[in-house]
Motif scaffolding. Sequence first.
Motif, PDB file in Angstrom:
ATOM      1  N   ILE A 218     -11.123  50.936  51.458  1.00  0.00           N
ATOM      2  CA  ILE A 218     -12.468  50.470  51.803  1.00  0.00           C
ATOM      3  C   ILE A 218     -12.733  49.116  51.161  1.00  0.00           C
ATOM      4  CG2 ILE A 218     -14.942  50.890  51.407  1.00  0.00           C
ATOM      5  CD1 ILE A 218     -14.273  53.927  51.705  1.00  0.00           C
ATOM      6  N   GLU A 219     -12.474  49.019  49.874  1.00  0.00           N
ATOM      7  CA  GLU A 219     -12.732  47.767  49.159  1.00  0.00           C
ATOM      8  C   GLU A 219     -11.904  46.625  49.743  1.00  0.00           C
ATOM      9  OE1 GLU A 219     -13.255  46.134  44.616  1.00  0.00           O
ATOM     10  OE2 GLU A 219     -13.106  48.293  44.968  1.00  0.00           O
ATOM     11  N   SER A 220     -10.651  46.887  50.039  1.00  0.00           N
ATOM     12  CA  SER A 220      -9.771  45.862  50.606  1.00  0.00           C
ATOM     13  C   SER A 220     -10.268  45.401  51.979  1.00  0.00           C
ATOM     14  CB  SER A 220      -8.352  46.425  50.719  1.00  0.00           C
ATOM     15  OG  SER A 220      -7.527  45.550  51.431  1.00  0.00           O
ATOM     16  N   LEU A 221     -10.638  46.334  52.836  1.00  0.00           N
ATOM     17  CA  LEU A 221     -11.108  45.979  54.179  1.00  0.00           C
ATOM     18  C   LEU A 221     -12.412  45.184  54.112  1.00  0.00           C
ATOM     19  CD1 LEU A 221     -10.333  49.339  56.009  1.00  0.00           C
ATOM     20  CD2 LEU A 221      -9.236  47.130  56.460  1.00  0.00           C
ATOM     21  N   LEU A 222     -13.304  45.584  53.223  1.00  0.00           N
ATOM     22  CA  LEU A 222     -14.577  44.862  53.083  1.00  0.00           C
ATOM     23  C   LEU A 222     -14.343  43.430  52.601  1.00  0.00           C
ATOM     24  CD1 LEU A 222     -16.864  47.639  51.585  1.00  0.00           C
ATOM     25  CD2 LEU A 222     -17.080  46.552  53.849  1.00  0.00           C
ATOM     26  N   LYS A 223     -13.549  43.285  51.567  1.00  0.00           N
ATOM     27  CA  LYS A 223     -13.307  41.946  51.012  1.00  0.00           C
ATOM     28  C   LYS A 223     -12.569  41.059  52.008  1.00  0.00           C
ATOM     29  CE  LYS A 223     -13.722  43.190  46.182  1.00  0.00           C
ATOM     30  NZ  LYS A 223     -13.071  43.383  44.892  1.00  0.00           N
ATOM     31  N   LYS A 224     -11.607  41.629  52.716  1.00  0.00           N
ATOM     32  CA  LYS A 224     -10.857  40.867  53.717  1.00  0.00           C
ATOM     33  C   LYS A 224     -11.780  40.364  54.830  1.00  0.00           C
ATOM     34  CE  LYS A 224      -6.912  41.310  56.835  1.00  0.00           C
ATOM     35  NZ  LYS A 224      -5.905  42.223  57.370  1.00  0.00           N
ATOM     36  N   ALA A 225     -12.839  41.139  55.121  1.00  0.00           N
ATOM     37  CA  ALA A 225     -13.804  40.754  56.163  1.00  0.00           C
ATOM     38  C   ALA A 225     -14.890  39.825  55.622  1.00  0.00           C
ATOM     39  CB  ALA A 225     -14.428  42.008  56.770  1.00  0.00           C
ATOM     40  N   GLY A 226     -14.812  39.470  54.322  1.00  0.00           N
ATOM     41  CA  GLY A 226     -15.767  38.535  53.741  1.00  0.00           C
ATOM     42  C   GLY A 226     -17.003  39.172  53.135  1.00  0.00           C
ATOM     43  N   HIS A 227     -17.004  40.491  52.994  1.00  0.00           N
ATOM     44  CA  HIS A 227     -18.137  41.195  52.402  1.00  0.00           C
ATOM     45  C   HIS A 227     -17.901  41.408  50.907  1.00  0.00           C
ATOM     46  CE1 HIS A 227     -19.679  41.802  56.391  1.00  0.00           C
ATOM     47  NE2 HIS A 227     -18.574  42.418  56.765  1.00  0.00           N
ATOM     48  N   ALA A 228     -18.942  41.839  50.216  1.00  0.00           N
ATOM     49  CA  ALA A 228     -18.864  42.104  48.780  1.00  0.00           C
ATOM     50  C   ALA A 228     -19.066  43.593  48.529  1.00  0.00           C
ATOM     51  CB  ALA A 228     -19.930  41.309  48.038  1.00  0.00           C
ATOM     52  N   VAL A 229     -18.472  44.069  47.454  1.00  0.00           N
ATOM     53  CA  VAL A 229     -18.697  45.444  47.010  1.00  0.00           C
ATOM     54  C   VAL A 229     -19.569  45.352  45.763  1.00  0.00           C
ATOM     55  CG1 VAL A 229     -17.621  47.565  46.170  1.00  0.00           C
ATOM     56  CG2 VAL A 229     -16.499  46.223  47.975  1.00  0.00           C
ATOM     57  N   SER A 230     -20.835  45.717  45.912  1.00  0.00           N
ATOM     58  CA  SER A 230     -21.780  45.657  44.790  1.00  0.00           C
ATOM     59  C   SER A 230     -21.386  46.642  43.710  1.00  0.00           C
ATOM     60  CB  SER A 230     -23.201  45.955  45.261  1.00  0.00           C
ATOM     61  OG  SER A 230     -23.646  44.944  46.125  1.00  0.00           O
ATOM     62  N   PHE A 231     -21.006  47.833  44.132  1.00  0.00           N
ATOM     63  CA  PHE A 231     -20.452  48.804  43.198  1.00  0.00           C
ATOM     64  C   PHE A 231     -19.721  49.893  43.963  1.00  0.00           C
ATOM     65  CE2 PHE A 231     -24.957  49.863  43.719  1.00  0.00           C
ATOM     66  CZ  PHE A 231     -24.919  51.190  44.104  1.00  0.00           C
ATOM     67  N   ARG A 232     -18.815  50.521  43.243  1.00  0.00           N
ATOM     68  CA  ARG A 232     -17.986  51.598  43.787  1.00  0.00           C
ATOM     69  C   ARG A 232     -17.922  52.698  42.737  1.00  0.00           C
ATOM     70  NH1 ARG A 232     -11.610  50.562  44.877  1.00  0.00           N
ATOM     71  NH2 ARG A 232     -10.916  52.716  44.685  1.00  0.00           N
ATOM     72  N   ARG A 233     -18.220  53.924  43.149  1.00  0.00           N
ATOM     73  CA  ARG A 233     -18.229  55.058  42.221  1.00  0.00           C
ATOM     74  C   ARG A 233     -17.535  56.260  42.834  1.00  0.00           C
ATOM     75  NH1 ARG A 233     -20.729  51.499  40.005  1.00  0.00           N
ATOM     76  NH2 ARG A 233     -22.784  51.419  39.101  1.00  0.00           N
ATOM     77  N   ILE A 234     -16.906  57.035  41.970  1.00  0.00           N
ATOM     78  CA  ILE A 234     -16.393  58.349  42.363  1.00  0.00           C
ATOM     79  C   ILE A 234     -17.397  59.361  41.823  1.00  0.00           C
ATOM     80  CG2 ILE A 234     -14.552  60.049  42.074  1.00  0.00           C
ATOM     81  CD1 ILE A 234     -12.589  57.691  41.798  1.00  0.00           C
ATOM     82  N   ILE A 235     -17.938  60.173  42.719  1.00  0.00           N
ATOM     83  CA  ILE A 235     -18.923  61.173  42.329  1.00  0.00           C
ATOM     84  C   ILE A 235     -18.469  62.547  42.797  1.00  0.00           C
ATOM     85  CG2 ILE A 235     -20.851  59.545  42.238  1.00  0.00           C
ATOM     86  CD1 ILE A 235     -21.697  60.459  45.010  1.00  0.00           C
ATOM     87  N   PRO A 236     -18.917  63.614  42.127  1.00  0.00           N
ATOM     88  CA  PRO A 236     -18.500  64.952  42.539  1.00  0.00           C
ATOM     89  C   PRO A 236     -19.227  65.409  43.808  1.00  0.00           C
ATOM     90  CG  PRO A 236     -19.997  65.104  40.682  1.00  0.00           C
ATOM     91  CD  PRO A 236     -19.732  63.634  40.920  1.00  0.00           C
ATOM     92  N   ASP A 237     -18.673  66.418  44.432  1.00  0.00           N
ATOM     93  CA  ASP A 237     -19.284  67.029  45.613  1.00  0.00           C
ATOM     94  C   ASP A 237     -20.451  67.901  45.166  1.00  0.00           C
ATOM     95  OD1 ASP A 237     -17.392  66.165  47.735  1.00  0.00           O
ATOM     96  OD2 ASP A 237     -15.960  67.297  46.529  1.00  0.00           O
ATOM     97  N   ASP A 238     -21.495  67.257  44.716  1.00  0.00           N
ATOM     98  CA  ASP A 238     -22.679  67.941  44.217  1.00  0.00           C
ATOM     99  C   ASP A 238     -23.874  67.366  44.955  1.00  0.00           C
ATOM    100  OD1 ASP A 238     -25.136  67.743  42.281  1.00  0.00           O
ATOM    101  OD2 ASP A 238     -23.932  69.429  41.529  1.00  0.00           O
ATOM    102  N   ARG A 239     -24.566  68.206  45.676  1.00  0.00           N
ATOM    103  CA  ARG A 239     -25.659  67.764  46.541  1.00  0.00           C
ATOM    104  C   ARG A 239     -26.689  66.905  45.796  1.00  0.00           C
ATOM    105  NH1 ARG A 239     -27.826  72.027  50.860  1.00  0.00           N
ATOM    106  NH2 ARG A 239     -28.983  70.605  52.181  1.00  0.00           N
ATOM    107  N   ALA A 240     -27.126  67.352  44.628  1.00  0.00           N
ATOM    108  CA  ALA A 240     -28.149  66.629  43.873  1.00  0.00           C
ATOM    109  C   ALA A 240     -27.626  65.281  43.384  1.00  0.00           C
ATOM    110  CB  ALA A 240     -28.634  67.465  42.697  1.00  0.00           C
TER     111      ALA A 240
END
Length: 176
Positions: A45-67
């Motif tokens: 995802i990050e690679s495709l976004l940057k290659k298309a000229g977009h920025a990644v403000s932040f990237r997080r790994i979060i658990p499968d927890d609804r809340a």
Amino acid sequence: MSESTRKHKAEALKTLKFAVFICSTSRHRRLMEGEHVDDASGDLIESLLKKAGHAVSFRRIIPDDRALIKDSLQRALASASVDAIVLCGGTGIASSDVTVEALSPLLEKTLPGFGEIFRRLSFDEAGSAAVLSRAVAGVAKGKAVFCIPGSPDAVKLCFEKLILPETGHIVKHARE
């Protein structure tokens, strides 16, 4: 492409700031235990976004927890440094797949065509297993929100065929 669509796309933002959430309890657990975590889909995802000229403000790994998913999404929706949000993972039918349930109440408008077209395109590659995906998209607070499957193949398909070509156009209309 119609003349009005061509005009709208021409007026759309060309450079967007994305928030990316990888929804994975197992990866989050390993991360919290200090282990190295491979995140092929997040990296793609990050690679495709940057290659298309977009920025990644932040990237997080979060658990499968609804809340936690809902809280993460609300923070991204409130952030001035975010134009679009991608939640990757949790779109299946297992009991732990709760990403769609967490984000759906926060969407102001849904884009049913996103999931429909994704499943149609996915059918060409994965066959009838495409019916197991609950990929969705919508808008909230002037931002585009995408919930996509966690596999790298699904990420590539979503980004190349749908997200990259349309997000600027979606954000333009979401802010009107």
